[in-house]
Motif scaffolding. Structure first.
Motif, PDB file in Angstrom:
ATOM      1  N   ASN A  68       0.826  -1.271   0.000  1.00 56.90           N
ATOM      2  CA  ASN A  68       0.117  -0.031  -0.068  1.00 56.90           C
ATOM      3  C   ASN A  68       0.846   1.163   0.083  1.00 56.90           C
ATOM      4  O   ASN A  68       1.902   1.424   0.897  1.00 56.90           O
ATOM      5  N   ILE A  69       0.434   2.099  -0.907  1.00 53.58           N
ATOM      6  CA  ILE A  69       1.450   3.377  -0.904  1.00 53.58           C
ATOM      7  C   ILE A  69       0.509   4.671  -0.613  1.00 53.58           C
ATOM      8  O   ILE A  69      -0.387   4.941  -1.503  1.00 53.58           O
ATOM      9  N   GLY A  70       0.624   5.173   0.408  1.00 53.54           N
ATOM     10  CA  GLY A  70       0.009   6.538   0.693  1.00 53.54           C
ATOM     11  C   GLY A  70      -1.127   5.980   1.743  1.00 53.54           C
ATOM     12  O   GLY A  70      -1.278   4.755   1.968  1.00 53.54           O
ATOM     13  N   ASP A  71      -1.710   6.863   2.481  1.00 59.08           N
ATOM     14  CA  ASP A  71      -2.971   6.430   3.524  1.00 59.08           C
ATOM     15  C   ASP A  71      -4.039   5.850   2.529  1.00 59.08           C
ATOM     16  O   ASP A  71      -4.494   6.454   1.650  1.00 59.08           O
ATOM     17  N   ALA A  72      -4.648   5.000   3.119  1.00 59.54           N
ATOM     18  CA  ALA A  72      -5.793   4.437   2.500  1.00 59.54           C
ATOM     19  C   ALA A  72      -6.912   4.575   3.561  1.00 59.54           C
ATOM     20  O   ALA A  72      -6.750   4.220   4.770  1.00 59.54           O
ATOM     21  N   VAL A  73      -8.186   5.290   3.177  1.00 63.74           N
ATOM     22  CA  VAL A  73      -9.289   5.541   4.188  1.00 63.74           C
ATOM     23  C   VAL A  73     -10.123   4.237   4.000  1.00 63.74           C
ATOM     24  O   VAL A  73     -10.472   3.822   3.062  1.00 63.74           O
ATOM     25  N   VAL A  74     -10.471   3.708   5.277  1.00 67.79           N
ATOM     26  CA  VAL A  74     -11.105   2.580   5.305  1.00 67.79           C
ATOM     27  C   VAL A  74     -12.450   3.159   6.106  1.00 67.79           C
ATOM     28  O   VAL A  74     -12.476   3.661   7.311  1.00 67.79           O
ATOM     29  N   ALA A  75     -13.739   3.085   5.569  1.00 63.37           N
ATOM     30  CA  ALA A  75     -14.850   3.412   6.498  1.00 63.37           C
ATOM     31  C   ALA A  75     -15.225   2.424   7.591  1.00 63.37           C
ATOM     32  O   ALA A  75     -15.141   1.400   7.168  1.00 63.37           O
ATOM     33  N   VAL A  76     -15.736   2.974   8.578  1.00 65.25           N
ATOM     34  CA  VAL A  76     -16.142   2.174   9.743  1.00 65.25           C
ATOM     35  C   VAL A  76     -17.654   2.716   9.947  1.00 65.25           C
ATOM     36  O   VAL A  76     -17.708   3.865  10.363  1.00 65.25           O
ATOM     37  N   GLU A  77     -18.352   1.602   9.984  1.00 65.90           N
ATOM     38  CA  GLU A  77     -19.967   2.223  10.412  1.00 65.90           C
ATOM     39  C   GLU A  77     -20.028   2.654  11.755  1.00 65.90           C
ATOM     40  O   GLU A  77     -19.660   1.933  12.750  1.00 65.90           O
ATOM     41  N   PRO A  78     -20.742   3.841  11.945  1.00 65.61           N
ATOM     42  CA  PRO A  78     -21.036   4.189  13.310  1.00 65.61           C
ATOM     43  C   PRO A  78     -21.839   3.212  14.064  1.00 65.61           C
ATOM     44  O   PRO A  78     -22.456   2.471  13.767  1.00 65.61           O
ATOM     45  N   THR A  79     -21.836   3.384  15.305  1.00 66.18           N
ATOM     46  CA  THR A  79     -22.465   2.429  16.445  1.00 66.18           C
ATOM     47  C   THR A  79     -23.826   3.052  16.720  1.00 66.18           C
ATOM     48  O   THR A  79     -23.854   4.596  16.677  1.00 66.18           O
ATOM     49  N   GLY A  80     -24.824   2.287  16.929  1.00 66.25           N
ATOM     50  CA  GLY A  80     -26.282   2.890  17.602  1.00 66.25           C
ATOM     51  C   GLY A  80     -26.266   2.766  19.121  1.00 66.25           C
ATOM     52  O   GLY A  80     -25.187   3.002  19.832  1.00 66.25           O
ATOM     53  N   PRO A 139     -17.620   2.653  21.361  1.00 68.55           N
ATOM     54  CA  PRO A 139     -18.833   2.736  22.170  1.00 68.55           C
ATOM     55  C   PRO A 139     -19.982   3.069  21.727  1.00 68.55           C
ATOM     56  O   PRO A 139     -20.080   3.205  20.397  1.00 68.55           O
ATOM     57  N   ARG A 140     -21.109   2.926  22.396  1.00 64.96           N
ATOM     58  CA  ARG A 140     -22.482   3.203  21.610  1.00 64.96           C
ATOM     59  C   ARG A 140     -22.389   4.661  21.188  1.00 64.96           C
ATOM     60  O   ARG A 140     -22.022   5.498  21.714  1.00 64.96           O
ATOM     61  N   ASN A 141     -23.535   4.669  20.355  1.00 65.09           N
ATOM     62  CA  ASN A 141     -23.616   5.938  19.610  1.00 65.09           C
ATOM     63  C   ASN A 141     -22.594   6.882  19.413  1.00 65.09           C
ATOM     64  O   ASN A 141     -22.256   8.014  19.727  1.00 65.09           O
ATOM     65  N   THR A 142     -21.431   6.260  18.534  1.00 61.11           N
ATOM     66  CA  THR A 142     -20.165   6.952  18.335  1.00 61.11           C
ATOM     67  C   THR A 142     -20.017   6.825  16.644  1.00 61.11           C
ATOM     68  O   THR A 142     -20.186   5.875  16.119  1.00 61.11           O
ATOM     69  N   ALA A 143     -19.471   8.016  16.311  1.00 63.60           N
ATOM     70  CA  ALA A 143     -19.164   7.808  14.866  1.00 63.60           C
ATOM     71  C   ALA A 143     -17.743   8.353  14.543  1.00 63.60           C
ATOM     72  O   ALA A 143     -17.109   7.863  13.839  1.00 63.60           O
ATOM     73  N   ALA A 144     -17.078   9.145  15.447  1.00 65.58           N
ATOM     74  CA  ALA A 144     -15.757   9.633  15.089  1.00 65.58           C
ATOM     75  C   ALA A 144     -14.763   8.608  16.006  1.00 65.58           C
ATOM     76  O   ALA A 144     -15.039   8.400  17.506  1.00 65.58           O
ATOM     77  N   ILE A 145     -13.912   8.209  15.424  1.00 64.58           N
ATOM     78  CA  ILE A 145     -12.993   7.348  15.724  1.00 64.58           C
ATOM     79  C   ILE A 145     -11.677   7.937  16.169  1.00 64.58           C
ATOM     80  O   ILE A 145     -11.139   8.585  15.253  1.00 64.58           O
ATOM     81  N   THR A 146     -11.316   7.887  17.489  1.00 65.10           N
ATOM     82  CA  THR A 146      -9.993   8.504  18.046  1.00 65.10           C
ATOM     83  C   THR A 146      -9.103   7.260  18.337  1.00 65.10           C
ATOM     84  O   THR A 146      -9.275   6.078  18.290  1.00 65.10           O
TER      85      THR A 146
END
Length: 302
Positions: A68-80, A139-146
């Motif tokens: 892999n060359i460069g950053d690859a963005v991987v989507a992660v579904e938010p929690t409910g 955690p629950r109700n989370t969209a932003a991954i830190t």
């Protein structure tokens, strides 16, 4: 492939990679394919530069290499309303063995999210060809991954190790220098300038002092090693004797190698802190004392 040049099957190449890898899989170097949050935290992660070696999940499938060359963005579904743990995986879907991807138009190696795994999962599900790169505990109700919800799961396929052995034989008697109750470099001969490999992430240091001499009363002292500015955990010498006697001490610890140390020369020494509160005897190195240094620099995920 061995007798007809380039005329060979893909499987023959995969089996050759498997043999050359000696049964191991993972990333190639310490920084490869590291999973981090997006620059602005959101519902996804980014996977950095690098390459990996992946073994097929089935017997005689062979092994694959992916880069892999460069950053690859991987989507992660938010929690409910419920928390969820996902795995970030570098997955292989070879249509000869699994899946229906067309190698002519689609990548058979890609970053994949395995949703809803156990909270301590560290490997891809059974039957899937791939390597786990990170675990994301949402955690629950989370969209932003830190960064604090990402656990690095990478392993290096073939980590490098550089081992160094040194011996010292003091030629004259040397007492503990300076004021007791303070750390001081001792003995003088137990000091080395070492070249730290550019790939090293840990240093396992073992120093053995054989034939330490104690006399004139009880001795209580702590001994440790120091690499650059990093001090190891101390070992205690606690001797309640009164006559002249000899003993040995082993100092051992594993230190993380800071990025600034890699590819540089660092000073390694032995230090002592003798405490008169528990005894006023003298601890010395003398003729007959041997100091042995054993250092192993090792590569690991960083």
């Amino acid at each position: 492939m061995m007798v007809r040049g380039a005329d060979h099957s893909a499987r023959a190449l995969r089996l050759m990679i498997r043999d050359l890898a000696r049964g191991r899989q993972g990333v190639a170097e310490s920084e490869d394919l590291k999973v981090r949050p997006l620059e602005t935290p959101g519902p996804g992660v980014r996977v950095g530069d690098g390459s990996a070696l992946i073994h097929g999940a089935r017997p005689w499938q062979g092994a694959y290499t992916q880069s892999n060359i460069g950053d690859a963005v991987v989507a992660v579904e938010p929690t409910g309303p419920f928390a969820r743990t996902d795995l970030i995986v570098l997955r292989i879907e070879d249509p000869e063995w699994e899946g229906e991807r067309d190698p002519c138009t689609q990548e058979i190696g890609y970053f994949h999210v395995v949703k809803g795994v156990a909270h301590d999962a560290s490997a891809v599900p059974e039957g899937m060809t791939g390597v786990a790169l990170a675990r994301v505990a949402l955690p629950r109700n989370t969209a932003a991954i830190t960064a604090d919800v990402i656990t690095d799961l990478r392993q290096i396929a073939n980590p490098r190790t550089d081992r160094i052995l040194r011996t010292v034989h003091p030629r004259k008697t040397e007492e503990v220098p300076g004021k007791h109750g303070q750390w001081a470099a001792w003995p003088k001969e137990a000091a080395w300038d070492l070249d730290v490999p550019a790939w090293a992430t840990t240093a396992t240091i073992v120093v053995t002092l054989s034939g330490l001499r104690a006399e004139a009363g009880p001795v209580y002292a702590e001994l440790r090693t120091r690499l650059g500015e990093r001090a190891a955990k101390p070992t205690v010498v606690d001797d309640d004797g009164t006559t002249t006697r000899r003993s040995s001490a082993t100092l051992a610890d594993t230190l993380a190698v800071p990025p600034a140390y890699r590819g540089t020369r660092q000073h390694l020494s032995v230090e002592i802190n003798q405490n008169d509160k528990y005894g006023d005897g003298n601890l010395t190195v003398a003729k007959g004392t041997t100091v042995t240094l054993d250092v192993a620099f090792t590569e690991g995920p960083a």
